[in-house]
Design an enzyme around this catalytic site. Structure first.
Site, PDB file in Angstrom:
ATOM      1  N   GLU A  38      59.687  36.118  36.569  1.00  0.00           N
ATOM      2  CA  GLU A  38      58.888  35.819  37.760  1.00  0.00           C
ATOM      3  C   GLU A  38      57.462  36.310  37.560  1.00  0.00           C
ATOM      4  O   GLU A  38      57.236  37.460  37.174  1.00  0.00           O
ATOM      5  CB  GLU A  38      59.483  36.476  39.022  1.00  0.00           C
ATOM      6  CG  GLU A  38      58.683  36.057  40.269  1.00  0.00           C
ATOM      7  CD  GLU A  38      59.167  36.660  41.575  1.00  0.00           C
ATOM      8  OE1 GLU A  38      60.011  37.588  41.544  1.00  0.00           O
ATOM      9  OE2 GLU A  38      58.685  36.217  42.626  1.00  0.00           O
ATOM     10  N   GLU A  90      48.376  41.128  33.478  1.00  0.00           N
ATOM     11  CA  GLU A  90      47.894  39.793  33.869  1.00  0.00           C
ATOM     12  C   GLU A  90      48.815  38.782  33.185  1.00  0.00           C
ATOM     13  O   GLU A  90      49.069  38.855  31.978  1.00  0.00           O
ATOM     14  CB  GLU A  90      46.426  39.635  33.439  1.00  0.00           C
ATOM     15  CG  GLU A  90      45.707  38.480  34.090  1.00  0.00           C
ATOM     16  CD  GLU A  90      46.136  37.130  33.560  1.00  0.00           C
ATOM     17  OE1 GLU A  90      46.449  36.246  34.373  1.00  0.00           O
ATOM     18  OE2 GLU A  90      46.196  36.964  32.335  1.00  0.00           O
ATOM     19  N   ASP A 113      48.504  33.135  43.938  1.00  0.00           N
ATOM     20  CA  ASP A 113      47.218  33.236  44.641  1.00  0.00           C
ATOM     21  C   ASP A 113      46.489  31.889  44.584  1.00  0.00           C
ATOM     22  O   ASP A 113      46.292  31.339  43.497  1.00  0.00           O
ATOM     23  CB  ASP A 113      46.349  34.321  44.005  1.00  0.00           C
ATOM     24  CG  ASP A 113      46.851  35.719  44.346  1.00  0.00           C
ATOM     25  OD1 ASP A 113      47.642  35.840  45.304  1.00  0.00           O
ATOM     26  OD2 ASP A 113      46.449  36.679  43.665  1.00  0.00           O
ATOM     27  N   LYS A 117      38.313  29.153  47.224  1.00  0.00           N
ATOM     28  CA  LYS A 117      36.912  28.724  47.034  1.00  0.00           C
ATOM     29  C   LYS A 117      36.778  27.905  45.753  1.00  0.00           C
ATOM     30  O   LYS A 117      37.314  28.288  44.706  1.00  0.00           O
ATOM     31  CB  LYS A 117      35.999  29.950  46.939  1.00  0.00           C
ATOM     32  CG  LYS A 117      35.859  30.694  48.245  1.00  0.00           C
ATOM     33  CD  LYS A 117      34.907  31.865  48.116  1.00  0.00           C
ATOM     34  CE  LYS A 117      34.853  32.609  49.441  1.00  0.00           C
ATOM     35  NZ  LYS A 117      34.430  33.987  49.304  1.00  0.00           N
ATOM     36  N   ASP A 149      52.217  27.761  49.908  1.00  0.00           N
ATOM     37  CA  ASP A 149      51.916  27.384  51.290  1.00  0.00           C
ATOM     38  C   ASP A 149      50.550  26.705  51.341  1.00  0.00           C
ATOM     39  O   ASP A 149      50.101  26.305  52.410  1.00  0.00           O
ATOM     40  CB  ASP A 149      51.835  28.634  52.176  1.00  0.00           C
ATOM     41  CG  ASP A 149      50.689  29.518  51.715  1.00  0.00           C
ATOM     42  OD1 ASP A 149      50.750  29.983  50.550  1.00  0.00           O
ATOM     43  OD2 ASP A 149      49.712  29.696  52.457  1.00  0.00           O
TER      44      ASP A 149
HETATM   45  C1  LIG Z   1      50.405  35.803  47.360  1.00  0.00           C
HETATM   46  S1  LIG Z   1      51.210  37.070  46.447  1.00  0.00           S
HETATM   47  C2  LIG Z   1      52.935  36.540  46.433  1.00  0.00           C
HETATM   48  C3  LIG Z   1      53.883  37.673  46.092  1.00  0.00           C
HETATM   49  C4  LIG Z   1      55.354  37.270  46.062  1.00  0.00           C
HETATM   50  N1  LIG Z   1      55.622  36.274  45.042  1.00  0.00           N
HETATM   51  C5  LIG Z   1      55.793  36.751  47.416  1.00  0.00           C
HETATM   52  O1  LIG Z   1      55.981  35.527  47.556  1.00  0.00           O
HETATM   53  O2  LIG Z   1      55.924  37.573  48.360  1.00  0.00           O
HETATM   54  C6  LIG Z   1      50.690  36.745  44.793  1.00  0.00           C
HETATM   55  C7  LIG Z   1      51.030  37.887  43.852  1.00  0.00           C
HETATM   56  O3  LIG Z   1      50.766  37.501  42.511  1.00  0.00           O
HETATM   57  C8  LIG Z   1      50.063  38.536  41.871  1.00  0.00           C
HETATM   58  N2  LIG Z   1      49.240  37.880  40.831  1.00  0.00           N
HETATM   59  C9  LIG Z   1      48.256  36.995  41.078  1.00  0.00           C
HETATM   60  N3  LIG Z   1      47.725  36.570  39.927  1.00  0.00           N
HETATM   61  C10 LIG Z   1      48.409  37.196  38.937  1.00  0.00           C
HETATM   62  C11 LIG Z   1      48.333  37.175  37.529  1.00  0.00           C
HETATM   63  N4  LIG Z   1      47.436  36.409  36.909  1.00  0.00           N
HETATM   64  N5  LIG Z   1      49.172  37.943  36.820  1.00  0.00           N
HETATM   65  C12 LIG Z   1      50.088  38.726  37.456  1.00  0.00           C
HETATM   66  N6  LIG Z   1      50.211  38.790  38.794  1.00  0.00           N
HETATM   67  C13 LIG Z   1      49.381  38.041  39.521  1.00  0.00           C
HETATM   68  C14 LIG Z   1      49.258  39.203  42.952  1.00  0.00           C
HETATM   69  O4  LIG Z   1      48.905  40.529  42.614  1.00  0.00           O
HETATM   70  C15 LIG Z   1      50.221  39.131  44.137  1.00  0.00           C
HETATM   71  O5  LIG Z   1      51.078  40.251  44.190  1.00  0.00           O
END
Ligand SMILES: C[S@@+](CC[C@H](N)C(=O)[O-])C[C@H]1O[C@@H](n2cnc3c(N)ncnc32)[C@H](O)[C@@H]1O
Length: 208
Positions: A38, A90, A113, A117, A149
């Site tokens: 995941e 990352e 995420d 923008k 979403d």
């Molecule tokens: C909107 S949250 C969703 C978290 C979880 N999947 C949920 O649905 O509750 C997006 C998560 O992805 C992580 N994230 C975003 N870009 C990432 C990346 N390039 N590598 C690792 N984690 C990342 C963020 O830190 C955040 O915790």
């Protein structure tokens, strides 16, 4: 007075600097069970529920935000999920540097995420350049599942890129058993966004 509980990552949360490149899943988990990965597990709701329900599968979570990584790792530890590991990294970097080819049976990406923008769209995880990454890490017939979403992310990136991905065919989205009624996956973000009445978009594809 409520105090903040210490978040203990050991032994689930791994130090990325101490890991071999590429990883050896069999050595890491001590068995040859399939590995599901995941990206961005946030508080780890999906990973914890799945790891508890499916001990015959190994689960690996990648999370960039330190606090979320600690929270999810601590939660997996408290739930005695010996079939789970996590790393704070990352995702694109970690997949490229550490994840062996054809070694992941399912790739889960829930509420990535959206970077709304226009000038930030290049930071989105799901881009054309992500297709060869999925192609490389998934086993033949391995699956990717994505839920969002965000209508813009869905229309501009996720749906066209996954539908058009060479070497993949779109298949039915599998709701995990841990999802509640009417939920796609049952993560923290899904529950929060559902309370706000947001629509959700889901897609799954299988590597040919
Ligand atoms: C909107 S949250 C969703 C978290 C979880 N999947 C949920 O649905 O509750 C997006 C998560 O992805 C992580 N994230 C975003 N870009 C990432 C990346 N390039 N590598 C690792 N984690 C990342 C963020 O830190 C955040 O915790």
């Amino acid at each position: 007075m409520q105090t903040h509980r210490e978040l203990i990552v050991d032994p689930i949360g791994l130090n990325v600097d101490a890991l071999p490149r590429p990883l050896d899943w069999q050595q890491l988990f001590g068995n040859d069970h399939p590995v599901e990965l995941e990206i961005g597990m946030g508080k780890g709701t999906f990973l914890t529920e799945q790891a508890k329900a499916r001990p015959e599968v190994n689960f690996f979570g990648i999370e960039w935000a330190n606090w979320f990584w600690r929270y999810a790792s601590d939660r997996l530890r408290r739930n005695e999920c010996s079939n789970a590991r996590t790393v704070r990294a990352e995702a694109s970097y970690f997949l490229a540097e550490f994840v062996p080819s054809e070694s992941i049976s399912v790739l889960h990406i829930y509420f990535p995420d959206p970077w709304p923008k226009a000038r930030h769209h290049k930071r989105r995880l799901i881009q054309e350049k992500f297709v060869p990454v999925m192609q490389r890490i998934l086993v033949p017939a391995g699956r990717v599942q994505i839920v969002t979403d965000h209508q813009g992310y869905w229309e501009e990136n996720i749906e066209p890129i996954v539908r058009g991905a060479a070497g993949f065919e779109v298949v039915d989205y599998n709701r995990p058993g841990s999802a509640g009624e009417g939920e796609f996956v049952g993560t923290n973000f899904e529950r929060k966004y559902a309370r706000e009445g947001r629509p959700f978009y889901a897609i799954a594809a299988r590597r040919k």
